[in-house]
Design an enzyme around this catalytic site. Structure first.
Site, PDB file in Angstrom:
ATOM      1  N   CYS A 113       0.815  -1.224   0.000  1.00  0.00           N
ATOM      2  CA  CYS A 113       0.000   0.000   0.000  1.00  0.00           C
ATOM      3  C   CYS A 113       0.846   1.271   0.000  1.00  0.00           C
ATOM      4  O   CYS A 113       0.349   2.344  -0.324  1.00  0.00           O
ATOM      5  CB  CYS A 113      -0.938   0.007   1.200  1.00  0.00           C
ATOM      6  SG  CYS A 113      -1.903  -1.491   1.308  1.00  0.00           S
ATOM      7  N   HIS A 252      -3.365   6.787   2.574  1.00  0.00           N
ATOM      8  CA  HIS A 252      -3.812   5.479   2.080  1.00  0.00           C
ATOM      9  C   HIS A 252      -5.206   5.214   2.643  1.00  0.00           C
ATOM     10  O   HIS A 252      -5.500   5.548   3.794  1.00  0.00           O
ATOM     11  CB  HIS A 252      -2.830   4.403   2.550  1.00  0.00           C
ATOM     12  CG  HIS A 252      -3.298   3.020   2.240  1.00  0.00           C
ATOM     13  ND1 HIS A 252      -3.722   2.659   0.978  1.00  0.00           N
ATOM     14  CD2 HIS A 252      -3.453   1.917   3.019  1.00  0.00           C
ATOM     15  CE1 HIS A 252      -4.096   1.383   0.998  1.00  0.00           C
ATOM     16  NE2 HIS A 252      -3.944   0.925   2.228  1.00  0.00           N
ATOM     17  N   ASN A 282     -10.139  -0.182  -0.356  1.00  0.00           N
ATOM     18  CA  ASN A 282      -8.675  -0.204  -0.289  1.00  0.00           C
ATOM     19  C   ASN A 282      -8.126  -0.803  -1.588  1.00  0.00           C
ATOM     20  O   ASN A 282      -8.392  -1.956  -1.895  1.00  0.00           O
ATOM     21  CB  ASN A 282      -8.269  -1.049   0.931  1.00  0.00           C
ATOM     22  CG  ASN A 282      -6.764  -1.178   1.114  1.00  0.00           C
ATOM     23  OD1 ASN A 282      -5.985  -0.805   0.253  1.00  0.00           O
ATOM     24  ND2 ASN A 282      -6.371  -1.729   2.260  1.00  0.00           N
TER      25      ASN A 282
HETATM   26  O1  UT7 Z   1      -4.005  -1.727   3.548  1.00  0.00           O
HETATM   27  C1  UT7 Z   1      -3.196  -1.713   4.670  1.00  0.00           C
HETATM   28  C2  UT7 Z   1      -3.388  -2.870   5.544  1.00  0.00           C
HETATM   29  N1  UT7 Z   1      -4.712  -3.052   6.056  1.00  0.00           N
HETATM   30  C3  UT7 Z   1      -5.138  -2.434   7.172  1.00  0.00           C
HETATM   31  O2  UT7 Z   1      -4.470  -1.557   7.674  1.00  0.00           O
HETATM   32  C4  UT7 Z   1      -6.429  -2.895   7.761  1.00  0.00           C
HETATM   33  C5  UT7 Z   1      -6.434  -2.614   9.237  1.00  0.00           C
HETATM   34  N2  UT7 Z   1      -7.549  -3.221   9.946  1.00  0.00           N
HETATM   35  C6  UT7 Z   1      -8.830  -2.828   9.793  1.00  0.00           C
HETATM   36  O3  UT7 Z   1      -9.160  -1.977   8.997  1.00  0.00           O
HETATM   37  C7  UT7 Z   1      -9.858  -3.461  10.708  1.00  0.00           C
HETATM   38  O4  UT7 Z   1      -9.189  -4.233  11.682  1.00  0.00           O
HETATM   39  C8  UT7 Z   1     -10.910  -4.339   9.971  1.00  0.00           C
HETATM   40  C9  UT7 Z   1     -11.847  -3.477   9.148  1.00  0.00           C
HETATM   41  C10 UT7 Z   1     -10.198  -5.333   9.069  1.00  0.00           C
HETATM   42  C11 UT7 Z   1     -11.745  -5.118  10.984  1.00  0.00           C
HETATM   43  O5  UT7 Z   1     -12.363  -4.200  11.879  1.00  0.00           O
HETATM   44  P1  UT7 Z   1     -12.292  -4.436  13.453  1.00  0.00           P
HETATM   45  O6  UT7 Z   1     -13.081  -3.373  14.068  1.00  0.00           O
HETATM   46  O7  UT7 Z   1     -10.831  -4.544  13.816  1.00  0.00           O
HETATM   47  O8  UT7 Z   1     -13.048  -5.807  13.612  1.00  0.00           O
HETATM   48  P2  UT7 Z   1     -12.515  -7.183  14.231  1.00  0.00           P
HETATM   49  O9  UT7 Z   1     -11.545  -7.824  13.269  1.00  0.00           O
HETATM   50  O10 UT7 Z   1     -12.058  -6.949  15.631  1.00  0.00           O
HETATM   51  O11 UT7 Z   1     -13.845  -8.014  14.256  1.00  0.00           O
HETATM   52  C12 UT7 Z   1     -14.941  -7.648  15.087  1.00  0.00           C
HETATM   53  C13 UT7 Z   1     -16.072  -8.603  14.828  1.00  0.00           C
HETATM   54  C14 UT7 Z   1     -15.680 -10.068  14.846  1.00  0.00           C
HETATM   55  O12 UT7 Z   1     -16.735 -10.786  15.440  1.00  0.00           O
HETATM   56  P3  UT7 Z   1     -16.635 -11.275  16.962  1.00  0.00           P
HETATM   57  O13 UT7 Z   1     -15.419 -12.140  17.025  1.00  0.00           O
HETATM   58  O14 UT7 Z   1     -16.503 -10.007  17.766  1.00  0.00           O
HETATM   59  O15 UT7 Z   1     -17.920 -11.984  17.150  1.00  0.00           O
HETATM   60  C15 UT7 Z   1     -15.576 -10.414  13.389  1.00  0.00           C
HETATM   61  O16 UT7 Z   1     -15.807 -11.787  13.147  1.00  0.00           O
HETATM   62  O17 UT7 Z   1     -16.618  -8.358  13.513  1.00  0.00           O
HETATM   63  C16 UT7 Z   1     -16.685  -9.591  12.800  1.00  0.00           C
HETATM   64  N3  UT7 Z   1     -16.515  -9.315  11.383  1.00  0.00           N
HETATM   65  C17 UT7 Z   1     -17.538  -9.023  10.564  1.00  0.00           C
HETATM   66  N4  UT7 Z   1     -18.861  -8.902  10.779  1.00  0.00           N
HETATM   67  C18 UT7 Z   1     -19.636  -8.569   9.739  1.00  0.00           C
HETATM   68  C19 UT7 Z   1     -15.359  -9.295  10.662  1.00  0.00           C
HETATM   69  N5  UT7 Z   1     -15.632  -8.992   9.390  1.00  0.00           N
HETATM   70  C20 UT7 Z   1     -16.969  -8.811   9.301  1.00  0.00           C
HETATM   71  C21 UT7 Z   1     -17.837  -8.470   8.239  1.00  0.00           C
HETATM   72  N6  UT7 Z   1     -19.153  -8.359   8.505  1.00  0.00           N
HETATM   73  N7  UT7 Z   1     -17.385  -8.245   6.993  1.00  0.00           N
END
Ligand code: UT7
Length: 325
Positions: A113, A252, A282
């Site tokens: 990225c 980004h 992204n």
């Molecule tokens: O491009 C450069 C590199 N990439 C990044 O820098 C990405 C950085 N990370 C992020 O943007 C975020 O961590 C994400 C958008 C990927 C995820 O958001 P989050 O707030 O960190 O969510 P999480 O991974 O902590 O997940 C929270 C919950 C989980 O459920 P439980 O375990 O709390 O029951 C996930 O399973 O959200 C669930 N979840 C979803 N629910 C509905 C994960 N993806 C989804 C989804 N729809 N698409």
């Protein structure tokens, strides 16, 4: 050293739109979750016959037109991509041929990225040192080709697109300073495990879905904020500026919450930050590049403005570039 800046820019986004409502029909997700957790409403996807070089060609033609240069005026082409058409030849070679840029050398840069910023800073060195006059710097990605469309943790995040910038000597302004960084010890946070020399493609790697992006999003999130803030601050420091001098931050576009946290730490208001994440998601190396192009097209950047490009990605790699317009 010569002053180096961007003298033309162009972008190409594929026509097909994939909305959050479309994703609701593909995996267990919701428009509400995607919007509040990421800021993304829709993203673009390539047509079946489109690859990374096709997007790069269209963006480059626009950038050359904007710069009022011909392909033969180019001495250097650098393409930042992690989704090349094939392992080799490079996208930059395919682009050089398609453009008929017969006087240009060309190569790809893989800095995920942060790739567009790495490529821009690399081109700057060649021009500032006097080796080359005109460079084409491209960020082009078909992330849909490495996205696991069964994995809701990642498939809602990515899109396809490209932008290109013509980089040359300028009379005033241009790139004032930059800061690039790497910490390869975090390779596990974001990677594609198979398909390289470590784990060549086999029936097993395909069955285990090892050719797709694997991401530990939560852990990446905090690194993203810290490293983007650090990169912007260090680049500004090298330019003898600070964040109060910044007219527009062009970050980004991985997650709106990352961008908001970076803006807050840099003491910037959100109206000093350019966003296109809602439209495109992204797009790795194409994100900061298209954001810069969109910001210029929308008149968000005026002559004399201080613009900061700032990115972070798999590696981990990061970088920021301060440009006076
Ligand atoms: O491009 C450069 C590199 N990439 C990044 O820098 C990405 C950085 N990370 C992020 O943007 C975020 O961590 C994400 C958008 C990927 C995820 O958001 P989050 O707030 O960190 O969510 P999480 O991974 O902590 O997940 C929270 C919950 C989980 O459920 P439980 O375990 O709390 O029951 C996930 O399973 O959200 C669930 N979840 C979803 N629910 C509905 C994960 N993806 C989804 C989804 N729809 N698409």
């Amino acid at each position: 050293m010569k002053k180096v800046g961007i003298i033309g820019i162009g972008e190409y986004l594929p026509k097909k739109v994939l909305t959050n409502a479309d994703l609701e029909r593909m995996v267990d997700t919701s428009d509400e979750w995607i919007t509040t957790r990421t800021g993304i409403k829709e993203r673009r996807l390539v047509a079946k016959d489109e690859a990374t070089s096709d997007l790069a060609i269209k963006a480059s033609e626009k950038a050359l037109k904007d710069a009022k240069l011909k392909p033969e005026d180019l001495d250097l082409i650098i393409v930042a991509t992690i989704t090349p058409d094939m392992q080799f030849p490079s996208v930059a070679c395919l682009l050089q041929s398609a453009l008929k840029a017969k006087n240009a050398v060309s190569f790809d840069i893989a800095a995920a990225c942060a790739g567009f910023i790495y490529a821009l800073v690399t081109a700057q060195q060649f021009i500032a040192g006097g080796s080359y006059r005109n460079a084409l710097v491209v960020g082009s990605e078909v992330l849909s080709s490495i996205t696991d469309w069964q994995d809701r943790n990642t498939c809602v995040l990515f899109g396809d697109g490209a932008a290109a910038a013509v980089v040359s000597q300028v009379q005033s302004g241009g790139i004032l300073a930059s800061h690039l960084g790497v910490d390869g010890s975090f390779e596990e946070l974001l990677k594609i495990p198979a398909g390289g020399s470590r784990m060549p493609a086999s029936q097993k790697t395909v069955e285990q879905r090892m050719h797709y992006i694997k991401m530990r999003g939560n852990e990446l999130f905090k690194h993203a904020v810290n490293l983007m803030v650090e990169a912007a601050e260090l680049a500004l420091q090298k330019a003898s500026l600070n964040s109060s001098d910044v007219d527009l931050l062009v970050p980004h576009q991985a997650n709106i919450r990352i961008i908001q946290a970076v803006a807050k730490r840099l003491r910037l208001r959100m109206d000093q930050v350019y966003l296109n994440i809602q439209r495109y998601g992204n797009m790795s190396s194409a994100s900061a590049a298209t954001a810069l192009c969109d910001a210029l097209t929308e008149g968000r950047i005026k002559k004399g403005d201080i613009v900061v490009l700032d990115a972070f990605g798999a590696g981990l790699v990061w970088g920021a570039c301060v440009i006076k317009w």
